[in-house]
Design an enzyme around this catalytic site. Structure first.
Site, short mmCIF file in Angstrom:
data_model
loop_
_atom_site.label_atom_id
_atom_site.label_comp_id
_atom_site.label_asym_id
_atom_site.label_seq_id
_atom_site.Cartn_x
_atom_site.Cartn_y
_atom_site.Cartn_z
N LYS A 191 -2.90 10.34 1.80
CA LYS A 191 -4.04 10.13 1.24
C LYS A 191 -4.76 9.07 1.98
O LYS A 191 -4.68 7.75 1.52
CB LYS A 191 -4.25 10.31 -0.46
CG LYS A 191 -5.60 10.57 -0.72
CD LYS A 191 -6.15 10.02 -1.77
CE LYS A 191 -6.57 8.59 -1.89
NZ LYS A 191 -7.61 7.97 -1.10
N GLU A 266 2.44 -2.58 -1.19
CA GLU A 266 1.93 -3.68 -0.30
C GLU A 266 0.42 -4.22 -0.88
O GLU A 266 -0.35 -3.35 -0.55
CB GLU A 266 1.85 -3.32 1.29
CG GLU A 266 1.89 -4.49 1.91
CD GLU A 266 0.54 -4.82 2.48
OE1 GLU A 266 0.03 -5.82 1.90
OE2 GLU A 266 -0.03 -4.44 3.57
N CYS A 300 -5.07 -8.04 3.76
CA CYS A 300 -4.58 -8.73 2.61
C CYS A 300 -4.03 -9.94 2.76
O CYS A 300 -3.75 -10.74 1.60
CB CYS A 300 -3.70 -7.67 2.01
SG CYS A 300 -2.68 -6.74 3.33
P1 ADP Z 1 -9.24 -1.66 -1.94
O1 ADP Z 1 -9.84 -2.51 -2.55
O2 ADP Z 1 -8.54 -2.06 -0.60
O3 ADP Z 1 -10.20 -0.27 -1.35
P2 ADP Z 1 -7.68 0.38 -3.64
O4 ADP Z 1 -6.51 0.02 -4.58
O5 ADP Z 1 -9.03 0.61 -4.52
O6 ADP Z 1 -7.96 -0.82 -2.55
O7 ADP Z 1 -7.54 1.56 -2.57
C1 ADP Z 1 -6.53 1.85 -1.81
C2 ADP Z 1 -6.17 3.08 -1.75
O8 ADP Z 1 -5.76 3.55 -3.07
C3 ADP Z 1 -7.30 4.22 -1.49
O9 ADP Z 1 -6.73 5.14 -0.66
C4 ADP Z 1 -7.91 4.54 -2.73
O10 ADP Z 1 -8.30 5.92 -2.64
C5 ADP Z 1 -6.44 4.90 -3.45
N1 ADP Z 1 -6.75 4.83 -5.04
C6 ADP Z 1 -7.73 4.17 -5.75
N2 ADP Z 1 -7.52 4.33 -7.07
C7 ADP Z 1 -6.25 4.94 -7.17
C8 ADP Z 1 -5.59 5.43 -8.27
N3 ADP Z 1 -5.82 5.21 -9.51
N4 ADP Z 1 -4.39 6.17 -7.88
C9 ADP Z 1 -4.07 6.52 -6.86
N5 ADP Z 1 -4.71 5.89 -5.61
C10 ADP Z 1 -5.58 5.37 -5.79
#
Ligand code: ADP
Length: 498
Positions: A191, A266, A300
């Protein structure tokens, strides 16, 4: 500060405003719901594509396809053939590298010099994992049991991998997840981030062209709370490989509890970059500045807590500020651009919030400190490269991950005390040391609690060298032998021979 002029945008064949489907079981299909979302260029606001918006049902389909492939023909594919697929994919990525670089630049904003500059690393990763495919092996282990029992281990692919990636380097992040999966014989449901899904989809096309069998690589774009959460909690996913924020990492762990799937994370950082007075300052100034400003701070392991020895603090911070002011900010497609936009309005608001917080906390912006809105920049999410001086350890700008081009410069006197202060963070991803004293370099490198220590350089990465976090920066390693181990199970076999 130099601001690049708007340049005419050439229409990219994969970002021409059209609709992109998701890849499940070798088929390009619509979302079960029929929904789509849009992705825009953060430098201009231009619509790049609309994309099928995956949700629970699409994740279910993709996981089922990945499971069928894992248990079916893919399980019979020999290491040599998996190696061949990765080498073929590497050749295709090489052939299309310019197109892929432009796509990353348009979808998430990074300067084209940076996305082009990733060439060696991206191709190197694919070829490194290709090498690993034929280097996997268990061990024969002598045991001390009475009688004749022969014992050995088998290394087996862990199974269906859910890969969830962020937007800050889509091409490299996709390769970092797909590469070890193909090498080890796993299957993947990937994803991409909703902010920048296009390069992962284009790479999936190249996987198909390379002959990767249906169901081995599936790409389901969608939002984190829906598609991402469905993947993390799916009972038939064996492992989640996640890169993103620590808050999301925590929800991934919770979501993984249902079937106790394996998790590698990570996550974020607030990495210390330490400049001793004896350092080669001419090298350390650009090194420390770009340790944060590269990719507009959206890395990061960026060295955002800049510790500078008191004796050279004013001079060094002044020079870093001057360096920051001269950086060319603009549309990433302009070859002269050094600093592109932030990825989204949300990210820009977050960074702008920290610029206010820093000033309210009493830090002094000696470079930058605000958004850039003049001329063509008004359409994008641009923030000035910023250097805060007079930062104290307990300020929020010294503790919290900003994920923007913001340096927090902190003064220190004593090395022992410095190490404690540098380690006084919940994170532990990167770290930097600038010194000409080799003993000091080794001592500090050993004392820092971080997964990577860069001495007289920053952000060096290689497919053979493991990368990952201590503490709340996550666990598991990517790159290196350790990475493929994350995708393998170890089975012990006992055979009574007499
Ligand atoms: P960033 O601040 O780098 O956008 P996120 O952790 O919000 O970091 O997003 C990184 C990835 O995790 C993206 O692909 C986002 O869609 C996904 N993501 C965000 N929330 C969730 C969740 N609750 N469960 C699984 N994946 C998530």
């Amino acid at each position: 500060m130099a601001v690049t002029q708007a340049i005419p945008i050439t229409r990219h064949p994969y970002a021409d405003g059209s609709y992109k489907r998701m890849l499940i079981d070798g088929q390009w299909i619509d979302a079960a719901s029929g929904k789509r979302f849009e992705t825009h260029n953060p430098a201009t606001g231009e619509l790049l594509a609309s994309v099928a918006e995956g949700d629970v049902e699409d994740i279910n389909r993709a996981v089922a396809a990945a499971r069928r492939a894992f248990e079916g023909p893919w399980s019979k594919v020999k290491p040599y053939e998996r190696q061949g697929l990765l080498l073929k994919l590497a050749d295709l990525v090489e052939k299309h590298f310019e197109e892929l670089s432009q796509l990353d630049t348009m979808d998430m904003g990074a300067p084209i010099s940076r996305t082009r500059g990733n060439r060696l690393r991206v191709l190197g990763m694919l070829r490194y994992y290709a090498g690993q495919a034929t280097a996997l092996h268990g061990e024969t282990i002598e045991n001390s049991l009475p009688g004749d029992i022969f014992s050995y281990t088998l290394k087996e692919p862990v199974g269906v991998v859910g890969a969830i990636i962020p937007w800050n380097g889509p091409l490299a992040a996709t390769v970092w997840k797909i590469g070890p999966a193909i090498a080890t014989g796993c299957t993947v449901v990937l994803k991409p981030a909703e902010e920048a899904p296009l390069t992962s989809l284009r790479l999936a096309e190249l996987c198909m062209e390379a002959g990767v069998p249906p169901g081995v690589v599936n790409v389901v774009p969608g939002y984190g709370e829906t598609a991402g959460a469905a993947l993390a909690s799916h009972p038939d996913v064996d492992k989640v490989a996640f890169t993103g924020s620590h808050v999301t990492g925590q929800s991934i762990i919770r979501a993984s509890a249902g079937n106790l799937k394996r998790v590698s994370l990570e996550l974020g950082g607030k990495s210390p970059d330490i400049v001793f007075a004896d350092a080669d300052l001419d090298a350390a100034v650009p090194g420390a500045a770009m340790a944060v400003f590269a990719n507009s701070g959206q890395i990061c392991s960026a060295g955002t807590r800049l510790f500078v020895e008191e004796k050279v603090y004013d001079e060094f911070v002044g020079r870093v500020a001057e360096f920051g002011k001269k950086l060319q900010v603009g549309n990433g497609l302009d070859p002269g651009t050094q600093i592109g936009p932030l990825v989204s309005q949300q990210q820009m608001d977050r960074v702008a919030g920290y610029l206010d917080i820093g000033q309210k906390e009493g830090a002094k912006a000696v470079a930058g400190g605000s958004r850039l809105t003049e001329g063509a920049l008004s359409k994008g999410f641009f923030v000035q490269p910023t250097v805060f001086a007079n930062v104290q350890d307990n300020m929020r700008i010294a503790q919290e991950e900003i994920f923007g081009p913001v340096i927090s410069a902190i003064s220190f006197k004593d090395t022992d005390e410095l190490v404690k202060r540098a380690n006084a963070t919940t994170f532990g991803l990167g770290s930097g040391v600038w010194t000409t004293n080799v003993s000091k370099a080794h001592q500090v490198a050993k004392a820092l609690r971080a997964g990577s220590v860069w001495v007289n350089c920053y952000q060096a990465m290689d497919p053979a060298v493991p990368f990952g976090g201590y503490k709340m920066s996550g666990y598991g390693r990517e790159s290196g032998k350790q990475h493929v181990e994350e995708y393998l199970n170890v089975k012990a076999v006992w055979i009574k021979t007499a």
